[in-house]
Scaffold this motif. Sequence first.
Motif, short mmCIF file in Angstrom:
data_model
loop_
_atom_site.label_atom_id
_atom_site.label_comp_id
_atom_site.label_asym_id
_atom_site.label_seq_id
_atom_site.Cartn_x
_atom_site.Cartn_y
_atom_site.Cartn_z
N PRO A 296 5.28 13.54 14.62
CA PRO A 296 5.28 14.64 13.71
C PRO A 296 3.97 14.82 12.91
CG PRO A 296 7.30 13.47 13.95
CD PRO A 296 6.21 12.75 14.43
N ASP A 297 3.71 15.95 12.59
CA ASP A 297 2.58 16.07 11.68
C ASP A 297 3.21 16.16 10.32
OD1 ASP A 297 1.47 18.75 9.83
OD2 ASP A 297 -0.06 17.98 11.01
N ILE A 298 2.48 15.05 9.42
CA ILE A 298 3.03 14.76 8.44
C ILE A 298 3.16 15.77 7.33
CG2 ILE A 298 2.61 13.07 6.38
CD1 ILE A 298 3.75 11.89 9.01
N GLU A 299 1.91 16.51 7.26
CA GLU A 299 1.87 17.74 6.32
C GLU A 299 3.30 18.68 6.46
OE1 GLU A 299 -1.84 19.49 6.96
OE2 GLU A 299 -2.67 18.54 5.35
N ASP A 300 3.51 18.90 7.75
CA ASP A 300 4.72 19.65 7.94
C ASP A 300 6.36 18.74 7.43
OD1 ASP A 300 6.25 21.90 9.40
OD2 ASP A 300 7.23 20.23 10.68
N VAL A 301 6.08 17.40 7.74
CA VAL A 301 7.15 16.80 7.09
C VAL A 301 7.49 16.78 5.89
CG1 VAL A 301 8.19 14.47 7.12
CG2 VAL A 301 7.24 15.32 9.14
N VAL A 302 6.09 16.80 4.99
CA VAL A 302 6.18 16.86 3.57
C VAL A 302 6.64 18.27 2.95
CG1 VAL A 302 4.81 16.86 1.52
CG2 VAL A 302 4.60 15.00 3.10
N MET B 59 -3.41 13.56 4.75
CA MET B 59 -2.74 12.74 5.35
C MET B 59 -3.11 11.72 6.26
SD MET B 59 0.25 13.88 4.20
CE MET B 59 -0.50 14.17 2.62
N GLY B 60 -4.35 11.66 6.68
CA GLY B 60 -5.10 10.67 7.22
C GLY B 60 -5.21 9.58 6.51
N ASP B 61 -5.59 9.81 5.33
CA ASP B 61 -5.73 8.66 4.32
C ASP B 61 -4.20 7.97 4.42
OD1 ASP B 61 -8.08 9.26 3.41
OD2 ASP B 61 -7.62 10.34 1.82
N ILE B 62 -2.98 8.75 4.26
CA ILE B 62 -1.75 8.12 4.12
C ILE B 62 -1.45 7.32 5.47
CG2 ILE B 62 0.80 8.56 3.97
CD1 ILE B 62 -0.93 8.89 1.29
N GLU B 63 -1.56 7.83 6.43
CA GLU B 63 -1.22 7.25 7.88
C GLU B 63 -1.93 6.12 8.20
OE1 GLU B 63 -0.04 11.38 10.42
OE2 GLU B 63 -2.15 11.09 10.21
N ARG B 64 -3.40 6.15 7.70
CA ARG B 64 -4.13 4.92 8.12
C ARG B 64 -4.11 3.65 7.12
NH1 ARG B 64 -6.03 9.25 10.30
NH2 ARG B 64 -7.05 9.43 12.04
N LEU B 65 -3.50 4.12 5.86
CA LEU B 65 -3.75 3.02 4.76
C LEU B 65 -2.19 2.52 4.15
CD1 LEU B 65 -6.70 4.41 2.46
CD2 LEU B 65 -6.59 2.26 4.09
N THR C 296 9.38 4.77 4.26
CA THR C 296 8.38 4.60 5.10
C THR C 296 7.95 5.89 5.77
OG1 THR C 296 9.89 4.33 7.21
CG2 THR C 296 9.25 2.30 5.85
N LEU C 297 6.79 5.93 6.48
CA LEU C 297 6.24 7.06 7.02
C LEU C 297 7.12 7.70 8.09
CD1 LEU C 297 2.38 7.13 7.40
CD2 LEU C 297 3.56 8.85 6.24
N SER C 298 7.60 6.58 8.88
CA SER C 298 8.51 6.85 9.99
C SER C 298 9.93 7.47 9.77
CB SER C 298 8.58 5.98 11.11
OG SER C 298 9.11 4.73 10.45
N GLY C 299 10.38 6.98 8.53
CA GLY C 299 11.60 7.40 7.75
C GLY C 299 11.38 8.54 7.12
N LEU C 300 10.21 8.94 6.77
CA LEU C 300 10.05 10.35 6.03
C LEU C 300 10.34 11.45 7.15
CD1 LEU C 300 8.87 12.01 3.94
CD2 LEU C 300 6.62 11.85 4.69
N ALA D 36 0.84 -1.07 0.29
CA ALA D 36 -0.11 0.01 0.01
C ALA D 36 0.84 1.23 0.05
CB ALA D 36 -1.08 0.15 1.28
N VAL D 37 0.98 1.83 -1.06
CA VAL D 37 1.87 3.03 -1.24
C VAL D 37 1.23 4.35 -1.50
CG1 VAL D 37 3.74 3.79 -2.79
CG2 VAL D 37 3.62 1.45 -2.54
N GLY D 38 1.74 5.38 -0.67
CA GLY D 38 0.89 6.57 -0.87
C GLY D 38 1.98 7.57 -1.78
N TYR D 39 1.38 8.08 -2.93
CA TYR D 39 2.03 8.73 -3.74
C TYR D 39 1.45 10.21 -3.50
CZ TYR D 39 4.24 9.78 -8.59
OH TYR D 39 5.29 10.02 -9.38
N ILE D 40 2.37 11.06 -3.03
CA ILE D 40 1.99 12.37 -2.45
C ILE D 40 2.80 13.66 -3.06
CG2 ILE D 40 0.85 11.34 -0.65
CD1 ILE D 40 3.48 12.30 1.26
N GLY D 41 2.08 14.54 -3.15
CA GLY D 41 2.92 15.80 -3.44
C GLY D 41 2.09 17.10 -3.69
N ALA D 42 2.63 18.36 -3.65
CA ALA D 42 1.63 19.51 -4.04
C ALA D 42 0.81 19.44 -5.44
CB ALA D 42 2.50 20.56 -4.11
#
Length: 315
Positions: free
Chosen positions: A301-307, A198-204, A221-225, A33-39
């Motif tokens: 950490p807030d994922i949006e801030d990390v991105v 980001m809730g979708d990414i964190e949960r899925l 990974t999310l934690s690695g991000l 299950a891979v999240g493909y994210i960006g602005a």
Amino acid sequence: MATQIIETRDLVREYKKLRAVDHISFTVEPGEAVGYIGANGAGKSTTIKMLTGILRPTSGLVRTCGRDPLRERIALAREIGVVFGQRSQLWWDLPLQESFTILGAIHRLDPAVARVRSGELVDLLEMGGFLSTPVRQLSLGQRMRAEIAASLIHRPRLLILDEPTIGLDVLSKQRLRDFLGAERREHGTTLLLTTHDMGDIERLCDRVLVVDHGRLAYDGTLSGLAKTVGAERVMVVDLAPQAGHEGVAELRDIPGAALVGVEGEGTRQHLAFDPQATSAGAVLAAVSARADVLDLAIEEPDIEDVVRRIYAASR
């Protein structure tokens, strides 16, 4: 049969004045299950259109379920499901049930098999109450459940979701997330998800690809991000008032932590720390030496801030 569900190598898509995808390379294994994210404008939707055979790459290699998406588009359609949040694959003026019947026929499913599968999806996504309703009369939450079901009626190996929860209320989002997680666990369905939620990414998702201006800025990974950009965790401690005082002195000199918030005369304090430099246990021990801890919580950490930090670093 190919081992990898998705393979891209030096994938490029250019328009007259823009390179929307700039030498992107990644693979997705079965069941991931891979999240493909960006602005907005980062190249996410363009990548998906090349993966599904809608767009021709300018250069580079792309394989989806082991197939060339352009040359084997019809065969590929039997192995993938796609949901675009702003586009429908349902028949607008027909009752929802008829859309499912038509889609079963399009995928050349045996009518009995199609009925069983659509019934299963109707039950799991709680759609029984509006099967006879024309699609145009469905609420947004109802229609998105129907779109997910439509994309899964033929049991695809890969499900691609482009902003599937956009505009949905909290309850509808949670219902979809729970269903998608169960579908992956029970059937081994591979998920590729693009979203601004980001809730979708964190949960899925258990892996994240971050794309910025057409280039891959992060794959892990999310934690690695969070670790990549040195994002901090926050310990929230509830403290007992000191004897003879209404509150608690501010904890400004805890080793390895910084005080970032104080509430209720100091009875609740927020301490930020870098998990790569110190542990939550060490911070808690230092706090406990100064005050009586009644309760605590750790905020990730807030994922949006990390991105945002990833974008800044990649530029």
